[in-house]
Design an enzyme around this catalytic site. Structure first.
Site, PDB file in Angstrom:
ATOM      1  N   GLU A  50       6.162   0.319  -1.375  1.00  0.00           N
ATOM      2  CA  GLU A  50       5.411   1.129  -0.119  1.00  0.00           C
ATOM      3  C   GLU A  50       4.025   0.392  -0.130  1.00  0.00           C
ATOM      4  OE1 GLU A  50       4.528   5.050  -1.481  1.00  0.00           O
ATOM      5  OE2 GLU A  50       2.593   5.191  -0.330  1.00  0.00           O
ATOM      6  N   ARG A  54      -3.843   1.253   4.286  1.00  0.00           N
ATOM      7  CA  ARG A  54      -5.386   1.795   4.040  1.00  0.00           C
ATOM      8  C   ARG A  54      -6.383   0.506   4.142  1.00  0.00           C
ATOM      9  NH1 ARG A  54      -4.446   4.812  -1.617  1.00  0.00           N
ATOM     10  NH2 ARG A  54      -2.544   5.813  -0.939  1.00  0.00           N
ATOM     11  N   THR A  77       0.986   6.164   3.129  1.00  0.00           N
ATOM     12  CA  THR A  77      -0.365   6.809   3.959  1.00  0.00           C
ATOM     13  C   THR A  77      -0.408   7.070   5.506  1.00  0.00           C
ATOM     14  OG1 THR A  77      -1.560   5.411   2.436  1.00  0.00           O
ATOM     15  CG2 THR A  77      -2.860   6.809   3.578  1.00  0.00           C
ATOM     16  N   LYS A 137       7.770  13.993  -1.175  1.00  0.00           N
ATOM     17  CA  LYS A 137       6.688  13.265  -2.337  1.00  0.00           C
ATOM     18  C   LYS A 137       5.785  14.343  -2.785  1.00  0.00           C
ATOM     19  CE  LYS A 137       2.497  10.480  -2.045  1.00  0.00           C
ATOM     20  NZ  LYS A 137       2.025   9.057  -1.633  1.00  0.00           N
TER      21      LYS A 137
HETATM   22  C1  3PG Z   1      -1.649   6.712  -3.807  1.00  0.00           C
HETATM   23  O1  3PG Z   1      -1.569   7.297  -2.697  1.00  0.00           O
HETATM   24  O2  3PG Z   1      -2.886   6.114  -3.955  1.00  0.00           O
HETATM   25  C2  3PG Z   1      -0.896   6.968  -4.742  1.00  0.00           C
HETATM   26  O3  3PG Z   1      -0.513   8.108  -5.024  1.00  0.00           O
HETATM   27  C3  3PG Z   1      -0.886   6.023  -5.858  1.00  0.00           C
HETATM   28  O4  3PG Z   1      -1.659   6.680  -6.807  1.00  0.00           O
HETATM   29  P1  3PG Z   1      -1.913   6.149  -8.330  1.00  0.00           P
HETATM   30  O5  3PG Z   1      -2.801   4.873  -7.964  1.00  0.00           O
HETATM   31  O6  3PG Z   1      -2.658   7.063  -9.048  1.00  0.00           O
HETATM   32  O7  3PG Z   1      -0.580   5.478  -8.753  1.00  0.00           O
END
Ligand code: 3PG
Length: 216
Positions: A50, A54, A77, A137
């Site tokens: 994934e 961002r 995201t 999710k």
């Molecule tokens: C995110 O959207 O940043 C993910 O959920 C990852 O979270 P993490 O960095 O706590 O694994």
């Protein structure tokens, strides 16, 4: 791509969640060597990736990683319909969102992109279920109640399967995977930013294979 229904989305999400115990969540801060990063994770046994939308490099990274043999690359995201179009054009084969809105759900269905939509409460999970989304999710997993919360949901809502993400690590992933309503978890711990900056692909492959070994 042809449109995709909620049922087809759920089937596809389940298929994706059954491939490996962890979906690496990737935040790409530089485009160089992005393919090596993906290849290290795939070599370590985590083929579902994934890439979060961002950073300015995310779409280019998806396009690069989509070329990796054996890799399955999604865009995370996703917030707006425009994100969905961009993700599909870059070559993403699934999408992930921290929550869910009607607009985003419709955009993904229209674009034929299976969406792993996020929920973090019984009502949010039920609203997605009403629309036919049985694989969701769970975000932000640790902050929203962790494995205890998901275990509690499994009794009244056994028809929903979750991919918990947010605060998941090798230390607590087992607790999540022990829940009957969890098939895989998502997390960034398999691809730490420091290792990416150092181009330490061996470490990343090792973190991936260690996770597969401990969690499968
Ligand atoms: C995110 O959207 O940043 C993910 O959920 C990852 O979270 P993490 O960095 O706590 O694994």
């Amino acid at each position: 791509m042809p449109k995709i229904s909620a049922k087809e989305t759920s089937d596809k999400n389940l298929e994706i969640c059954m491939i490996a115990p962890v979906i690496p969540v990737l935040i790409i801060n530089e485009i160089d060597n992005v393919r090596s990063l993906g290849e290290a994770l795939v070599a370590g046994g985590l083929p579902v990736l994934e890439v979060t939308l961002r950073t300015p490099y995310a779409l280019e990274a998806i396009a690069e990683m989509a070329k990796i043999k054996g890799g399955i690359v999604g865009a995370g995201t996703l917030i707006t319909p425009n994100d969905v179009v961009n993700a599909v054009n870059a070559g993403a084969t699934f999408g992930v969102s921290p929550g869910a809105t009607d607009q985003l759900i419709d955009a993904c269905q229209d674009a034929g992109l299976p969406l792993l939509a996020g929920s973090s409460s019984a009502s949010e999970a039920m609203r997605l279920l009403e629309k036919g989304y049985t694989v969701q999710k769970f975000f932000p997993a640790e902050a929203a109640g962790g494995a205890t919360f998901l275990k509690s949901l499994s009794s009244p809502l056994p028809q929903i399967t979750f991919c918990p993400t947010g605060g998941v690590s090798l230390l607590n992933a087992k607790d999540y995977l022990a829940c009957s309503n969890v098939k895989c978890v998502g997390g960034s711990w398999v691809a730490p930013n420091e290792a990416i900056l150092k181009k330490d692909w061996d470490l990343i492959e090792q973190l991936a294979s260690e996770s597969v070994k401990v969690l499968s």
